[in-house]
Write an enzyme that holds these catalytic residues in place. Structure first.
Site: not given
Length: 558
Positions: A161, A164, A193, A196, A219, A246, A263
């Site tokens: 977040c 916060c 969040c 909050c 990825c 992937h 990779d």
């Protein structure tokens, strides 16, 4: 329990509900009734992962917690075309064939050179020594891969977040702005969040130039940006697309006279079997794209081509699609065409006669992404020390003693049981139970190496130890160094307690471990107001680069 589902395909959206105990096949029957499309002609995907017909919705990751009436889980529907090929694959071939041409643009390549720390990367390559059987050409791109993963790009599951700092979870997607669309972000995630309720946008950019600026993603963003960097550096590089969700890179090595798997998400070099043998993926099509050609390289990534073949739906149509791409989409001189044809013939012969480079290696599960995210995709894999994919230090069957130590210089753990021969495990990550924004830093100019936090304000690392019998005594060493405003705080916790943090690990009372069978060691790092050089100010296990010190040691007796 009821679950609520939103199913999308192109401009069609279906809202429905089902039971957690319903199977994926039963959900497809509902779709069949609405779209008049047979169950066998449908594929349902959750976050890019194909759902298996026999599994229940709950086993597929669709539960009452994440599939609520006001926030339904979103699935993607793909339908088999008349040719027998799933439309998603054909569309991906067309899209990726065009996309890789963006790497060839002069303005993009100029931007890469403005960002890339070329001098320090070359110096690091020379000082680190040459890997056996490789030239500077290969060793340099290995150093670039390490830099990309550890210092340049950031993995994002859900952004913390911005208000916060608490963890967030995925919410309903947001509409892309014109600016998002101009950078290729047709999807915008909504990270909400958990404390909050604040919402934070996360556009999934597809422009390699934009990714050089944002330097974050999963990825898709990683492989996209990294492949572009390789092309800017002059490497013959391919963007590799796997239909089981992937993507990665291949580099052609003139010295080895073959294509090499790379990779950046895993900092993996020439380990093509990592997905099948380590992540336990059920591969079907793996297709490589470059400015010169489109190539089906699936069999490079398997030990058993016969096991994959039943999953390759209407292979003739796919091969015809690829052949047409190569015939009509690329304009090569006769000389270039002859070179590519000869190289491709040699490549295919090598793949078919000897699939699976690295068959003798031991592969673990996926490293990139959070544990929960990896497990939701079924990519945790299994290893001898890690049956659940969670990287726990397990003593195993010992009688009297257990010891584990870590060498930053070698980047290896050494494990011994009852004074026997040591087991060696590479990479500090291999036994780190949790790792938040940490990497191994090598300072060649100062001849030092250590674990450091990257530019993120919150960084931590945890090791968890599980024993087969109660601990009699423990001796633990955890050393660190701090500079300027850098701070390191340590805890050693039993499962049923959370201790206060100490500025020195030596200040922790280890007598509480007597009789315990499990404990965790954690370090938290911070350096207020100095984010750009954060790694300089908090250093775990700092040692000489060529040394054999092990400033991480755990010794247990039973």
């Amino acid at each position: 329990m009821d679950v609520y589902i939103m199913i999308r395909r192109k401009k069609t959206t279906i809202l429905t509900d089902a039971k957690e105990s319903s199977t994926v096949a039963e959900l497809k029957t509902i779709i069949e009734g609405l779209l008049k499309c047979g169950v066998d002609d449908q594929r349902l995907l959750l976050d890019g992962l194909i759902l298996e017909d026999a599994k229940t919705l709950s086993d597929s990751g669709i539960t009452a917690k994440n599939a609520q009436a006001m926030n339904p889980v979103q699935l993607t529907l793909s339908i088999r075309k008349d040719s027998g090929v799933m439309e998603g694959l054909m569309n991906a071939i067309d899209a990726n064939r065009i996309h890789v041409l963006k790497y060839e643009k002069a303005e993009f390549q100029k931007k890469v050179y403005q960002i890339l720390p070329l001098k320090s990367l070359k110096e690091a390559t020379l000082k680190s020594g040459q890997s056996k059987g490789l030239t500077f050409h290969e060793n340099f791109i290995k150093e670039v891969t390490r830099w990309f993963k550890e210092e340049f790009f950031k993995w994002v599951d859900c952004k913390p977040c911005a208000v916060c700092g608490s963890p967030s979870q995925s919410g309903p997607p947001l509409q892309p702005t014109p600016e998002d669309l101009s950078a290729g972000a047709t999807r915008v995630e909504n990270h909400i969040c958990t404390i909050c309720g604040a919402s934070q946008r996360f556009p999934r950019y597809n422009s390699p130039s934009k990714l050089l600026e944002t330097r974050e993603g999963r990825c898709g963003e990683w492989a996209n940006c990294f492949t572009g960097i390789c092309r800017a550096l002059g490497y013959d590089a391919r963007y590799v697309y796997d239909t089981t969700d992937h993507v990665w890179t291949e580099i052609f090595s003139p010295h080895l006279d073959r294509w090499v798997h790379v990779d950046p998400c895993e900092n993996a070099w020439d380990r093509p079997l990592i997905y099948e043998q380590g992540w336990k993926k059920k591969l079907s099509y793996v297709i490589a794209f470059s400015k010169d050609e489109v190539v089906d390289v699936t069999y490079r990534y398997t030990l058993d081509p016969n096991e994959i073949k039943p999953r390759r739906i209407n292979e003739a149509a796919v091969q015809n699609k690829i052949a047409n791409c190569n015939k009509f989409s690329f304009r090569h001189s006769a000389e270039k065409k002859q070179l590519l044809t000869k190289r491709l013939a040699k490549e295919m012969t090598a793949i078919l006669l000897k699939p699976g480079v690295g068959a003798s290696e031991e592969y673990g599960g996926r490293e990139s992404g959070s544990l929960a995210w990896r497990q939701s995709r079924g990519e945790g894999g299994t290893t001898s020390h890690d049956p659940e994919g969670d990287r726990v230090i397990r003593t195993g069957e010992v009688e009297r003693s257990f010891a584990v130590r870590y060498s930053p210089a070698a980047d290896k753990y050494y494990i011994s049981r009852d004074g026997g021969a040591e087991q060696v495990m590479s990479s500090f990550r291999s036994l780190a139970y949790k790792n938040e924004n940490m990497f191994r830093k090598v300072e060649y100019d100062w001849n030092k190496v250590y674990l450091a936090r990257n530019s993120h304000e919150k960084s931590s690392i945890t090791w968890r130890v599980e024993c087969n019998k109660p601990i009699k005594s423990a001796k633990i060493t955890m050393l660190h160094s701090t500079f300027k405003q850098g701070k390191v705080a340590w805890t050693c916790d039993l499962d049923e307690e959370t201790s206060s943090f100490q500025t020195q690990f030596a200040d922790i009372d280890l007598s509480k471990l007597r009789g315990a069978t499990a404990f965790s060691i954690s370090a938290k790092m911070s350096s207020p107001g100095s984010q750009n050089n954060a790694w300089q100010h908090t250093q775990l296990f700092r040692t000489d680069l060529g040394g054999d010190e092990t400033p991480f040691e755990i010794q247990l007796s039973f």
